[in-house]
Design a protein around this motif. Structure first.
Motif, PDB file in Angstrom:
ATOM      1  N   TRP A   3       0.783  -1.226   0.000  1.00 42.29           N
ATOM      2  CA  TRP A   3       0.000   0.000   0.000  1.00 42.29           C
ATOM      3  C   TRP A   3       0.818   1.282   0.000  1.00 42.29           C
ATOM      4  CZ3 TRP A   3       1.114   2.310   4.640  1.00 42.29           C
ATOM      5  CH2 TRP A   3       1.436   1.478   5.712  1.00 42.29           C
ATOM      6  N   THR A   4       2.132   1.177  -0.048  1.00 44.54           N
ATOM      7  CA  THR A   4       2.959   2.374  -0.189  1.00 44.54           C
ATOM      8  C   THR A   4       4.262   2.008  -0.894  1.00 44.54           C
ATOM      9  OG1 THR A   4       3.806   4.352   0.951  1.00 44.54           O
ATOM     10  CG2 THR A   4       4.156   2.257   2.035  1.00 44.54           C
ATOM     11  N   GLU A   5       4.837   2.985  -1.535  1.00 45.47           N
ATOM     12  CA  GLU A   5       6.063   2.742  -2.293  1.00 45.47           C
ATOM     13  C   GLU A   5       7.289   3.087  -1.446  1.00 45.47           C
ATOM     14  OE1 GLU A   5       5.956   4.644  -6.106  1.00 45.47           O
ATOM     15  OE2 GLU A   5       3.937   3.920  -6.498  1.00 45.47           O
ATOM     16  N   ARG A  33      -4.122 -11.978  -4.013  1.00 51.29           N
ATOM     17  CA  ARG A  33      -3.713 -10.966  -3.030  1.00 51.29           C
ATOM     18  C   ARG A  33      -4.452 -11.157  -1.714  1.00 51.29           C
ATOM     19  NH1 ARG A  33      -5.024  -5.862  -5.896  1.00 51.29           N
ATOM     20  NH2 ARG A  33      -4.953  -4.966  -3.838  1.00 51.29           N
ATOM     21  N   ILE A  34      -5.751 -11.462  -1.787  1.00 55.27           N
ATOM     22  CA  ILE A  34      -6.523 -11.703  -0.569  1.00 55.27           C
ATOM     23  C   ILE A  34      -5.915 -12.884   0.189  1.00 55.27           C
ATOM     24  CG2 ILE A  34      -8.747 -12.533   0.336  1.00 55.27           C
ATOM     25  CD1 ILE A  34     -10.086 -10.827  -1.910  1.00 55.27           C
ATOM     26  N   SER A  35      -5.633 -13.951  -0.517  1.00 54.07           N
ATOM     27  CA  SER A  35      -5.040 -15.132   0.117  1.00 54.07           C
ATOM     28  C   SER A  35      -3.687 -14.809   0.732  1.00 54.07           C
ATOM     29  CB  SER A  35      -4.877 -16.263  -0.905  1.00 54.07           C
ATOM     30  OG  SER A  35      -6.141 -16.697  -1.342  1.00 54.07           O
ATOM     31  N   ALA A  36      -2.870 -14.023   0.026  1.00 49.10           N
ATOM     32  CA  ALA A  36      -1.537 -13.671   0.528  1.00 49.10           C
ATOM     33  C   ALA A  36      -1.638 -12.813   1.790  1.00 49.10           C
ATOM     34  CB  ALA A  36      -0.747 -12.938  -0.553  1.00 49.10           C
ATOM     35  N   VAL A  37      -2.548 -11.847   1.798  1.00 45.60           N
ATOM     36  CA  VAL A  37      -2.695 -10.981   2.979  1.00 45.60           C
ATOM     37  C   VAL A  37      -3.225 -11.792   4.156  1.00 45.60           C
ATOM     38  CG1 VAL A  37      -3.944  -9.006   3.944  1.00 45.60           C
ATOM     39  CG2 VAL A  37      -2.911  -8.839   1.678  1.00 45.60           C
ATOM     40  N   GLU A  38      -4.195 -12.670   3.906  1.00 43.93           N
ATOM     41  CA  GLU A  38      -4.725 -13.503   4.993  1.00 43.93           C
ATOM     42  C   GLU A  38      -3.646 -14.428   5.550  1.00 43.93           C
ATOM     43  OE1 GLU A  38      -9.476 -13.657   3.844  1.00 43.93           O
ATOM     44  OE2 GLU A  38      -8.159 -15.195   3.015  1.00 43.93           O
ATOM     45  N   ALA A  39      -2.818 -14.987   4.661  1.00 38.64           N
ATOM     46  CA  ALA A  39      -1.726 -15.857   5.118  1.00 38.64           C
ATOM     47  C   ALA A  39      -0.697 -15.056   5.919  1.00 38.64           C
ATOM     48  CB  ALA A  39      -1.057 -16.535   3.924  1.00 38.64           C
ATOM     49  N   SER A  95      -6.909  -5.076   8.130  1.00 39.02           N
ATOM     50  CA  SER A  95      -8.365  -5.169   8.085  1.00 39.02           C
ATOM     51  C   SER A  95      -8.945  -4.295   6.976  1.00 39.02           C
ATOM     52  CB  SER A  95      -8.949  -4.763   9.443  1.00 39.02           C
ATOM     53  OG  SER A  95     -10.348  -4.690   9.381  1.00 39.02           O
ATOM     54  N   TYR A  96      -8.488  -3.055   6.913  1.00 36.68           N
ATOM     55  CA  TYR A  96      -8.969  -2.119   5.886  1.00 36.68           C
ATOM     56  C   TYR A  96      -8.616  -2.629   4.489  1.00 36.68           C
ATOM     57  CZ  TYR A  96      -9.790   2.311   3.463  1.00 36.68           C
ATOM     58  OH  TYR A  96     -10.246   3.283   2.606  1.00 36.68           O
ATOM     59  N   SER A  97      -7.374  -3.086   4.311  1.00 33.62           N
ATOM     60  CA  SER A  97      -6.926  -3.594   3.015  1.00 33.62           C
ATOM     61  C   SER A  97      -7.758  -4.792   2.571  1.00 33.62           C
ATOM     62  CB  SER A  97      -5.450  -3.992   3.072  1.00 33.62           C
ATOM     63  OG  SER A  97      -4.654  -2.875   3.347  1.00 33.62           O
ATOM     64  N   LEU A  98      -7.987  -5.729   3.499  1.00 33.71           N
ATOM     65  CA  LEU A  98      -8.799  -6.897   3.158  1.00 33.71           C
ATOM     66  C   LEU A  98     -10.230  -6.501   2.802  1.00 33.71           C
ATOM     67  CD1 LEU A  98      -7.571  -9.595   5.692  1.00 33.71           C
ATOM     68  CD2 LEU A  98      -7.566  -9.764   3.202  1.00 33.71           C
ATOM     69  N   LYS A 142     -11.862  -7.363  -0.761  1.00 37.42           N
ATOM     70  CA  LYS A 142     -13.071  -8.190  -0.832  1.00 37.42           C
ATOM     71  C   LYS A 142     -14.210  -7.446  -1.521  1.00 37.42           C
ATOM     72  CE  LYS A 142     -11.906 -11.264   2.960  1.00 37.42           C
ATOM     73  NZ  LYS A 142     -12.194 -11.703   4.328  1.00 37.42           N
ATOM     74  N   ALA A 143     -14.285  -6.140  -1.315  1.00 41.13           N
ATOM     75  CA  ALA A 143     -15.290  -5.345  -2.023  1.00 41.13           C
ATOM     76  C   ALA A 143     -14.987  -5.347  -3.523  1.00 41.13           C
ATOM     77  CB  ALA A 143     -15.327  -3.915  -1.486  1.00 41.13           C
ATOM     78  N   GLU A 144     -13.713  -5.202  -3.874  1.00 44.47           N
ATOM     79  CA  GLU A 144     -13.342  -5.246  -5.291  1.00 44.47           C
ATOM     80  C   GLU A 144     -13.637  -6.624  -5.864  1.00 44.47           C
ATOM     81  OE1 GLU A 144      -9.665  -4.555  -8.421  1.00 44.47           O
ATOM     82  OE2 GLU A 144      -9.291  -4.210  -6.297  1.00 44.47           O
ATOM     83  N   ARG A 145     -13.345  -7.681  -5.099  1.00 45.44           N
ATOM     84  CA  ARG A 145     -13.612  -9.035  -5.574  1.00 45.44           C
ATOM     85  C   ARG A 145     -15.100  -9.218  -5.870  1.00 45.44           C
ATOM     86  NH1 ARG A 145     -15.628 -13.553  -6.173  1.00 45.44           N
ATOM     87  NH2 ARG A 145     -14.352 -15.368  -6.557  1.00 45.44           N
ATOM     88  N   SER A 146     -15.942  -8.708  -4.992  1.00 46.02           N
ATOM     89  CA  SER A 146     -17.384  -8.796  -5.182  1.00 46.02           C
ATOM     90  C   SER A 146     -17.815  -8.065  -6.453  1.00 46.02           C
ATOM     91  CB  SER A 146     -18.094  -8.215  -3.956  1.00 46.02           C
ATOM     92  OG  SER A 146     -19.475  -8.225  -4.129  1.00 46.02           O
ATOM     93  N   TRP A 147     -17.278  -6.860  -6.657  1.00 48.83           N
ATOM     94  CA  TRP A 147     -17.609  -6.078  -7.854  1.00 48.83           C
ATOM     95  C   TRP A 147     -17.157  -6.814  -9.114  1.00 48.83           C
ATOM     96  CZ3 TRP A 147     -15.021  -3.825 -11.930  1.00 48.83           C
ATOM     97  CH2 TRP A 147     -15.739  -2.892 -12.667  1.00 48.83           C
ATOM     98  N   LEU A 148     -15.926  -7.326  -9.086  1.00 43.59           N
ATOM     99  CA  LEU A 148     -15.395  -8.045 -10.241  1.00 43.59           C
ATOM    100  C   LEU A 148     -16.208  -9.301 -10.541  1.00 43.59           C
ATOM    101  CD1 LEU A 148     -11.591  -7.759  -9.470  1.00 43.59           C
ATOM    102  CD2 LEU A 148     -12.729  -6.835 -11.501  1.00 43.59           C
TER     103      LEU A 148
END
Length: 191
Positions: free
Chosen positions: A36-38, A129-135, A152-155, A159-165
């Motif tokens: 989330w940051t460079e 990415r969701i799986s990687a963050v959860e792991a 929590s915010y990132s997930l 998940k909202a993007e996953r639902s939209w996609l």
């Protein structure tokens, strides 16, 4: 005195606890902060030097060891600047540029099959990415509250993007655990 997101991230970690550059790199890697940051490995020392020059951190040489490392501590001014910047960023509702929106805005340049295939490919990446963050969250165990809030915010966003996609790519959310099957069933996906 404004801080860039990268400066605030490094300063915030030093406020959390004094540390040297290599320790910062380890924390950044363990917490997935680069999601989330460079902040590159080499930029950590550059950012620390900038913060030190501005009087936001002070360095002292660590005791012991063959090589003496500089341990950075936040100054009172650094803590105040970090708090002000954090407050401003949390409250800021300015739109954040997102490249996917540029692609979606130009989707009329694609056939329906190409658009669905691109959405399906993005869905696979988001699922990964969701799986990687959860792991990573499970592997980290207990973390400071700010790190937990970021995860929590990132997930939630992913998940909202996953639902939209899934809705756009005509993939039901009940197939969340089988993204490979989802991709094969997309219009235009290779069979």
């Amino acid at each position: 005195m404004e801080l860039t997101p990268a400066e605030l991230t490094v300063l915030g970690l030093v406020v959390e606890r004094p540390q040297h550059g290599y320790e910062l790199e380890q924390v950044i890697e363990q917490r997935g902060i680069r999601q989330w940051t460079e902040i590159g490995f080499s930029s950590i020392y550059y950012l620390l030097a900038k913060l030190e020059k501005r009087g936001l951190v002070a360095a002292e040489h660590a005791r012991g060891g063959a090589k003496s490392r500089r341990v950075f501590r936040a100054t009172a001014e650094g803590r105040d600047a970090a708090a002000r910047s954090a407050r401003a960023l949390i409250a800021d509702t300015a739109p954040t540029p997102h490249p996917v929106l540029v692609g979606v805005a130009n989707s009329p340049l694609l056939s329906e099959r190409e658009y669905a295939a691109a959405l399906g490919a993005r869905l696979l990446h988001v699922d990964a990415r969701i799986s990687a963050v959860e792991a990573a969250e499970r592997a980290l165990g207990p973390v400071p509250k700010p790190a937990s809030e970021v995860l929590s915010y990132s997930l939630s966003l992913m998940k909202a993007e996953r639902s939209w996609l899934a809705e756009r790519a005509q993939v039901s959310d009940d197939r969340e655990d089988r993204p490979e099957e989802d991709a094969r069933q997309l219009p235009g996906a290779a069979r």
